[in-house]
Each structure stands twice: as structure tokens, then as C-alpha cells.
Design a protein around this motif. Sequence first.
Motif, PDB file in Angstrom:
ATOM      1  N   PRO A 162       0.278  -1.036   0.396  1.00  0.00           N
ATOM      2  CA  PRO A 162       0.063   0.127  -0.364  1.00  0.00           C
ATOM      3  C   PRO A 162       1.381   1.706   0.092  1.00  0.00           C
ATOM      4  CG  PRO A 162      -1.024  -1.446   1.548  1.00  0.00           C
ATOM      5  CD  PRO A 162       0.637  -2.148   1.086  1.00  0.00           C
ATOM      6  N   ARG A 179       0.133   3.735   1.403  1.00  0.00           N
ATOM      7  CA  ARG A 179       1.203   4.525   2.326  1.00  0.00           C
ATOM      8  C   ARG A 179       1.459   4.638   3.802  1.00  0.00           C
ATOM      9  NH1 ARG A 179      -3.727   1.228   3.291  1.00  0.00           N
ATOM     10  NH2 ARG A 179      -3.470  -1.109   4.380  1.00  0.00           N
ATOM     11  N   THR A 180       2.434   2.965   3.047  1.00  0.00           N
ATOM     12  CA  THR A 180       3.073   2.801   4.034  1.00  0.00           C
ATOM     13  C   THR A 180       4.028   2.610   3.205  1.00  0.00           C
ATOM     14  OG1 THR A 180       3.808   0.184   2.038  1.00  0.00           O
ATOM     15  CG2 THR A 180       2.141   0.518   4.248  1.00  0.00           C
ATOM     16  N   LYS A 181       4.580   3.286   2.440  1.00  0.00           N
ATOM     17  CA  LYS A 181       5.766   4.057   1.444  1.00  0.00           C
ATOM     18  C   LYS A 181       6.521   5.611   2.109  1.00  0.00           C
ATOM     19  CE  LYS A 181       5.264   1.164  -2.337  1.00  0.00           C
ATOM     20  NZ  LYS A 181       5.219   0.886  -3.679  1.00  0.00           N
ATOM     21  N   LYS A 190       7.486   9.012   1.461  1.00  0.00           N
ATOM     22  CA  LYS A 190       6.720   9.617   0.704  1.00  0.00           C
ATOM     23  C   LYS A 190       8.176  10.555  -0.289  1.00  0.00           C
ATOM     24  CE  LYS A 190       2.944   8.109   0.791  1.00  0.00           C
ATOM     25  NZ  LYS A 190       2.708   8.011   1.750  1.00  0.00           N
ATOM     26  N   LYS A 199       2.732   6.850  -7.523  1.00  0.00           N
ATOM     27  CA  LYS A 199       1.513   8.295  -7.353  1.00  0.00           C
ATOM     28  C   LYS A 199       2.293   8.798  -7.745  1.00  0.00           C
ATOM     29  CE  LYS A 199      -1.502   5.420  -5.112  1.00  0.00           C
ATOM     30  NZ  LYS A 199      -2.765   5.433  -6.005  1.00  0.00           N
ATOM     31  N   PRO A 205       7.777   6.417   7.136  1.00  0.00           N
ATOM     32  CA  PRO A 205       6.537   6.551   6.517  1.00  0.00           C
ATOM     33  C   PRO A 205       5.178   6.975   7.262  1.00  0.00           C
ATOM     34  CG  PRO A 205       7.170   4.197   6.032  1.00  0.00           C
ATOM     35  CD  PRO A 205       8.522   4.432   7.053  1.00  0.00           C
ATOM     36  N   GLY A 206       4.938   8.628   6.772  1.00  0.00           N
ATOM     37  CA  GLY A 206       3.931   9.190   7.789  1.00  0.00           C
ATOM     38  C   GLY A 206       4.571   9.662   8.961  1.00  0.00           C
TER      39      GLY A 206
END
Length: 248
Positions: free
Chosen positions: A120, A122-124, A126, A179, A213-214
Motif C-alpha cells: 500500500p 501509505r506504507t511508503k 514520501k 503516485k 512513512p508518515g
Amino acid sequence: MSVSAARPARSSRGLRTLVAALALALAGSLSGCSLVDRLGGPDPVEAENPSAAAAQAAYDSQFTRDGTFQSHIKIDGMDFVYTLWPTKSTPRTNEWYPRGNKFFSFTFQVYDMNRKLRDPFRTKRKAYLGNIKVTSRTITTGGGQTQRPYKLNAEASRITFDPEAVTHPEHGMLITSPKGSFEIRNQKIGPVSEDTRGIELTFVAEVHYERAPGSGRFVAKKIKQTVPIAIFESDTPTKVGKIPINAN
């Protein structure tokens, strides 16, 4: 007698070692070089008049030989990728001559190698691209003044092919695959002097990538890449075909 005979043998071995080292250094210089700096570090200083030997080395160009160039610059498990190719207006790289315009496109993006490709998003981590800068210089056989037939210096989100790129309020546009990706098309390299046998493009991307991540905590880097391009001797201008403005 035995001492004097041993000395030439050691000298010969030393010479062979030196020649091998020089050959490896030359081979490493021919395929393009990359460099990573902390954001805010100085850009590389270039010699104004590259030597005739550099002109010969310019022919060993991945871009010219394969019709494309790609580099992978790995930092902290992030793989930053530059990809260049000639556009359909001047597709034959063995017919890139001093006279006439020559056109290329390029992309720049990053992969989080700590995650699997199908994980997913969201687990990578940015990564964001702020400013993108490209400079150029010619390599000549006649020792003439260096020319700079191409330059770019702009905020990436304002010039990328995607008109609605995802952006960060401080760090620029998202370039984490799948993305986000920076892409620019149909970049013009202008005419150069008749004794030009190579052009070097130097790319400098100002990036910020997440520590985790995040996390919202970022590392700033400059990702640099030099790409050699061969230019062939000819009195004929490079042939430019007509293509749609957005053709790749």
C-alpha cells in the motif's frame, strides 16, 4: 646480479598496476557520474575548456549508444531514478550533429526500496522535488570557448507534464512511485560549434524524503547526475521532424 634482476620485475609489476588503475578510472568516467549532497551545498564547478581527451570519451555515451539513459542513485533505501531519451523529432542519436536543434525528454522519480512494489502506498516514504536545475557544456576538439546550449532552472511543480501534481506546501511535488513523478518533454539543445564532439548535461534535483512513512520528518538532499551525449562531425544540420507539442 640477482638484486639488479629483481628490480625491473618489481618496476614492471608496478607499471602494470598503474596502467590497470588508470584504465578503471577512465572506464568509470565514461558512463556518467552521480553525486549526492546535502541541500544547500555548492553546485559542481566545471572546467571552461575540457581537453581533447574528454572529447574522445564523450563518444562512449549510454544515451547515444542505447537511445536512452537511466541512473539509479540509492540513499537510505530510496532509489532516485533519472531517465532520459531523445524525442520523436530527433530520434536517431547517431545523427545528432553540431548544427541544428536536438530534442530530449526526461523523468525523475524515487522508489522506497524498503517496501515491496505492490505494498500500500501509505506504507511508503514520501519524497518531494522542489527545484530542478540542468546545466550544459560542450566538449570540443579545437579547444574553443565552452558553450552552454541548454539550461533549466525552475520549480518542478510549475513545469512538470502533470498539471495537477500532488504537492507539499514546503517541499514541492510528490515524486514517490507510483503516485508521483517529475516529467518534462521536448527540451531543446541548441546549435553548437562545428568542432563540438560531446555535450555534458548536469542535473541537480533538490529533494526532501521522509525518515519514516508518515513521520512528517524529512531529510534534504541534492541529487546530481551528469549525462554525456556524443555529437558527430557533419556539415549537415540535425534533421528535426514535426511532432505534436505533447508527443513523447
